[in-house]
Design an enzyme around this catalytic site. Sequence first.
Site, PDB file in Angstrom:
ATOM      1  N   GLY A 213      -8.000  -2.703 -15.152  1.00 50.79           N
ATOM      2  CA  GLY A 213      -8.973  -3.420 -15.983  1.00 50.79           C
ATOM      3  C   GLY A 213      -8.673  -4.873 -16.237  1.00 50.79           C
ATOM      4  O   GLY A 213      -9.338  -5.513 -17.060  1.00 50.79           O
TER       5      GLY A 213
ATOM      6  N   CYS B 189      -2.340   9.934  -6.613  1.00 52.81           N
ATOM      7  CA  CYS B 189      -3.479   9.577  -5.754  1.00 52.81           C
ATOM      8  C   CYS B 189      -4.635  10.551  -5.991  1.00 52.81           C
ATOM      9  O   CYS B 189      -4.468  11.756  -5.845  1.00 52.81           O
ATOM     10  CB  CYS B 189      -3.092   9.604  -4.280  1.00 52.81           C
ATOM     11  SG  CYS B 189      -4.560   9.316  -3.258  1.00 52.81           S
TER      12      CYS B 189
ATOM     13  N   ASN C 181     -13.279   4.250  -5.681  1.00 56.22           N
ATOM     14  CA  ASN C 181     -12.786   4.304  -4.308  1.00 56.22           C
ATOM     15  C   ASN C 181     -12.413   5.716  -3.915  1.00 56.22           C
ATOM     16  O   ASN C 181     -11.983   6.515  -4.737  1.00 56.22           O
ATOM     17  CB  ASN C 181     -11.592   3.346  -4.117  1.00 56.22           C
ATOM     18  CG  ASN C 181     -10.270   4.002  -4.446  1.00 56.22           C
ATOM     19  OD1 ASN C 181      -9.682   4.694  -3.620  1.00 56.22           O
ATOM     20  ND2 ASN C 181      -9.793   3.796  -5.678  1.00 56.22           N
TER      21      ASN C 181
ATOM     22  N   GLY D  23      -8.664   7.488   0.637  1.00 58.06           N
ATOM     23  CA  GLY D  23      -7.999   8.574   1.362  1.00 58.06           C
ATOM     24  C   GLY D  23      -6.693   8.162   2.009  1.00 58.06           C
ATOM     25  O   GLY D  23      -6.309   8.681   3.048  1.00 58.06           O
TER      26      GLY D  23
ATOM     27  N   GLY E 281      -6.330  -5.021  -9.542  1.00 65.33           N
ATOM     28  CA  GLY E 281      -6.922  -4.261  -8.439  1.00 65.33           C
ATOM     29  C   GLY E 281      -8.365  -4.665  -8.185  1.00 65.33           C
ATOM     30  O   GLY E 281      -8.651  -5.490  -7.312  1.00 65.33           O
TER      31      GLY E 281
ATOM     32  N   LYS F  81       0.859  -1.193   0.000  1.00 62.06           N
ATOM     33  CA  LYS F  81       0.000   0.000   0.000  1.00 62.06           C
ATOM     34  C   LYS F  81       0.893   1.241   0.000  1.00 62.06           C
ATOM     35  O   LYS F  81       1.945   1.249   0.660  1.00 62.06           O
ATOM     36  CB  LYS F  81      -0.888  -0.011   1.251  1.00 62.06           C
ATOM     37  CG  LYS F  81      -1.678   1.281   1.507  1.00 62.06           C
ATOM     38  CD  LYS F  81      -2.776   1.506   0.492  1.00 62.06           C
ATOM     39  CE  LYS F  81      -3.518   2.832   0.714  1.00 62.06           C
ATOM     40  NZ  LYS F  81      -4.429   3.166  -0.386  1.00 62.06           N
TER      41      LYS F  81
ATOM     42  N   GLY G 227     -11.286  -0.844 -12.666  1.00 60.94           N
ATOM     43  CA  GLY G 227     -12.031  -2.012 -13.131  1.00 60.94           C
ATOM     44  C   GLY G 227     -12.086  -2.123 -14.644  1.00 60.94           C
ATOM     45  O   GLY G 227     -11.473  -1.333 -15.377  1.00 60.94           O
TER      46      GLY G 227
END
Length: 310
Positions: A248, A128, A69, A72, A269, A45, A219
């Site tokens: 994806g 991010c 998502n 944060g 992911g 992470k 995705g």
Amino acid sequence: MLDLRTNLKTLEFKFPVFNVAGVWSANDHELENILMSDAGAAVFKSMSLEPREGNAKNRVFANEMLSVNSMGLPNKGVDYYCRIVEDLTYYKKPLVASIVGFAERDFYHLIEKVKDKPFDAIEVNLSCPNVSEGCIFAYQQKLSFKIMANLRKRTKKLLGVKLPPYNDRGDIEKMARGLVSAGCDFVTLINSVPLGCAIDLKTESMALRPNMGIGGLGGAVIKPITLSQIVLFRHFSKGKLKIIGVGGIKTGSDIYEFILAGATAVGVGTALWNEGPSIFTRLKKELKTVMRRKKVARLADKIGKLKIYS
Ligand code: RRO
């Protein structure tokens, strides 16, 4: 015997398919589950200087098609990951650190912490989408080049950068050239697409609570965007930037397409969120099936071999 190995410069992946930073990677338990699975490596992470709780829940929504998502950046802080990485070398798989800062100087502190630990590569997260105090650094090209060049001076480890999607070929051209000059070894393409959302029809509300329900989109729906970024970065860097393709992947055929487009390795992911670490066993089997059908003995032979008509 099929050969699935690929090389990111000096780093060999026996199976170049693993988790993305942020999915099954927040603590030692999750990372061990990745390393005990068929995944070929583990990516941590994104770690910040201090631990963070992240945003309020519900902060992730995922289905077969997409994820949104707004985590944060919940993480246990760089010192925790530097402590646990020693034990995780037991699994003898590549370990990739992901570092994230809120100001330029944070990255220089972070690199000093991770550079002598047994990470095999360092991914710098300049993309991010969910933190109000930090913008997406990678949309400020000169600052990104400065950060990467300064990090390069501080470590000989494999060094790469995780980027957001770009909407313009010219931006990708400048980015690719600048990152090569800054001494980057690889790019991870792409972080989740900023400003996505999903609506829960039953409750007539946003699926996520933080940030007005708007977060990073991932995705299967972003696969075409990921593929174009891979092709263009490979083209404009003249193959000098190795590419980890992310965004994806759900099947073995997806992996094969990413390899053709120019990825040396891929991250999973959303599908990993949905399916858990056993997904890597299925993906390996499916990739082998594609290779057998196509009579491809060595996966590495197909990297960047996509036919492109100009
Ligand atoms: O934690 C997050 O909200 C997050 C991060 Br750091 C990132 O790089 N990408 C993303 O989709 N979420």
